[in-house]
Design a protein around this motif. Structure first.
Motif, short mmCIF file in Angstrom:
data_model
loop_
_atom_site.label_atom_id
_atom_site.label_comp_id
_atom_site.label_asym_id
_atom_site.label_seq_id
_atom_site.Cartn_x
_atom_site.Cartn_y
_atom_site.Cartn_z
N ASP A 12 -0.08 -16.74 12.67
CA ASP A 12 -0.31 -18.10 13.15
C ASP A 12 0.89 -18.56 13.96
OD1 ASP A 12 -0.33 -21.04 13.18
OD2 ASP A 12 -2.01 -20.86 11.78
N ALA A 13 0.64 -19.10 15.15
CA ALA A 13 1.73 -19.53 16.02
C ALA A 13 2.59 -20.60 15.37
CB ALA A 13 1.17 -20.04 17.35
N LEU A 14 1.98 -21.51 14.63
CA LEU A 14 2.74 -22.57 14.00
C LEU A 14 3.71 -22.03 12.95
CD1 LEU A 14 0.05 -25.37 13.61
CD2 LEU A 14 2.10 -25.45 15.03
N GLN A 15 3.31 -20.95 12.29
CA GLN A 15 4.17 -20.35 11.29
C GLN A 15 5.24 -19.46 11.91
OE1 GLN A 15 1.60 -18.34 8.49
NE2 GLN A 15 0.57 -20.24 7.86
N GLY A 16 4.91 -18.84 13.04
CA GLY A 16 5.83 -17.89 13.64
C GLY A 16 6.72 -18.43 14.74
N MET A 17 6.52 -19.70 15.13
CA MET A 17 7.24 -20.23 16.28
C MET A 17 8.75 -20.25 16.08
SD MET A 17 6.44 -21.07 19.33
CE MET A 17 4.66 -21.20 19.04
N ALA A 18 9.21 -20.24 14.82
CA ALA A 18 10.65 -20.22 14.55
C ALA A 18 11.31 -18.95 15.07
CB ALA A 18 10.90 -20.37 13.05
N GLN A 58 0.00 -31.01 17.07
CA GLN A 58 0.97 -30.29 16.24
C GLN A 58 1.53 -29.07 16.94
OE1 GLN A 58 -0.67 -28.82 12.55
NE2 GLN A 58 1.32 -28.53 11.60
N TRP A 59 0.66 -28.24 17.54
CA TRP A 59 1.19 -27.04 18.19
C TRP A 59 1.91 -27.38 19.50
CZ3 TRP A 59 0.00 -25.61 23.05
CH2 TRP A 59 -1.26 -25.86 23.58
N PHE A 213 -1.51 -18.42 21.91
CA PHE A 213 -2.85 -17.99 21.54
C PHE A 213 -3.25 -16.83 22.46
CE2 PHE A 213 -2.35 -22.58 21.02
CZ PHE A 213 -2.48 -22.69 19.65
N MET A 214 -2.75 -15.63 22.16
CA MET A 214 -2.86 -14.50 23.07
C MET A 214 -4.29 -14.01 23.27
SD MET A 214 -0.40 -12.90 24.76
CE MET A 214 1.37 -13.02 24.97
#
Length: 276
Positions: A12-18, A58-59, A213-214
């Motif tokens: 999930d991008a929100l979880q991995g954006m860090a 959010q994203w 979102f690839m």
């Protein structure tokens, strides 16, 4: 940049954006779920209107800090939600264009209670006035007939006639039909031609493109073929496999010797950068 560049993370991008350092991205280019009920192997496209818009905000707030001060963002949207999402982005960035992608849908079938929808909406946003934009990289050559009509002495040496014209804000590019050589097993795959135009115009050679979102990986394909780096996320493991298969395959065919020459030069520049 090792560890997160030229990688597509299956999460999930929100979880991995860090994973992505702030201020490190030249271009955000994304095609998020439109919330039209399509099956992406999860419920990401099947939310209530309120939940979808809240998730979108959010994203957006998670990805924008990753952008460089002179960076840009392109976002694919449906007309159903473009107004609300454009307002979100206008509060955070400057809007440069609303681009209409004419998908060249055949004139058959469709609704009998409204006009047939045959386009996608694309928003082009920037952080500040000195944003990166290379118009010459995406100019469209004039055809021989037009050049001949402008052969009078007044036009001799005119740069615009030699380098081509600025693409307008309506892009007529066929959607990927089932037999198209680019086509992967993804319901909303975008043509490389469109994505590559954005990459070349708004990301310098050797820069980094982020796609949260690839999907089928078209942003990664276009970035690599244009001599840029990429990074991004995809939630569906099946689509992650498609992305890796596409990245491992020979590059997508391009039309004309000039296009091939430009891609070769871009790749050489990227290779030189990596050896420094």
């Amino acid at each position: 940049m090792s560890g997160w560049v030229d990688q597509v993370f299956c999460e999930d991008a929100l979880q991995g954006m860090a994973r992505i350092p702030d201020g490190s991205i030249d271009l955000i280019l994304t095609d998020p779920p439109y919330n039209l009920g399509k099956d992406y192997g999860n419920a990401s496209d099947q939310q209530s209107v309120e939940a979808y818009l809240a998730w979108t905000e959010q994203w957006i707030d998670a990805v924008l800090p990753k952008l460089k001060p002179n960076g840009s963002l392109y976002i694919f949207l449906t007309w159903r939600f473009a107004p609300e999402i454009f307002v979100m982005l206008k509060k955070r960035m400057a809007m440069m264009n609303e681009i209409i992608w004419d998908r060249r849908v055949p004139s058959m079938g469709g609704s009998v209670r409204s006009f047939s929808s045959v386009h996608d909406t694309i928003g082009f946003f920037v952080n500040r006035k000195d944003y990166y934009f290379d118009l010459d990289a995406v100019r469209i050559p004039y055809d021989a007939e037009t050049k001949k009509a402008r052969s009078r002495s007044i036009f001799i040496g005119a740069k615009w006639l030699e380098v081509g014209y600025n693409p307008k804000d309506v892009w007529s590019v066929s959607r990927l039909h089932r037999e198209h050589p680019e086509r992967a097993d993804h319901p909303t795959q975008k043509p490389v031609e469109i994505i590559e135009r954005m990459v070349k115009a708004s990301c310098p050679v050797g820069g980094v493109v982020l796609d949260p979102f690839m999907g089928s990986g078209t942003t990664a394909i276009a970035a690599r073929q244009a001599g840029r780096h990429f990074t991004g996320f995809e939630l569906n493991p099946a689509y992650c496999d498609i992305i890796q298969e596409r990245l491992a395959a020979p590059e997508v065919p391009v039309a004309g010797k000039a296009a091939k020459k430009r891609r070769s030069a871009a790749k050489s520049a990227l290779a030189d950068e990596e050896t420094v």
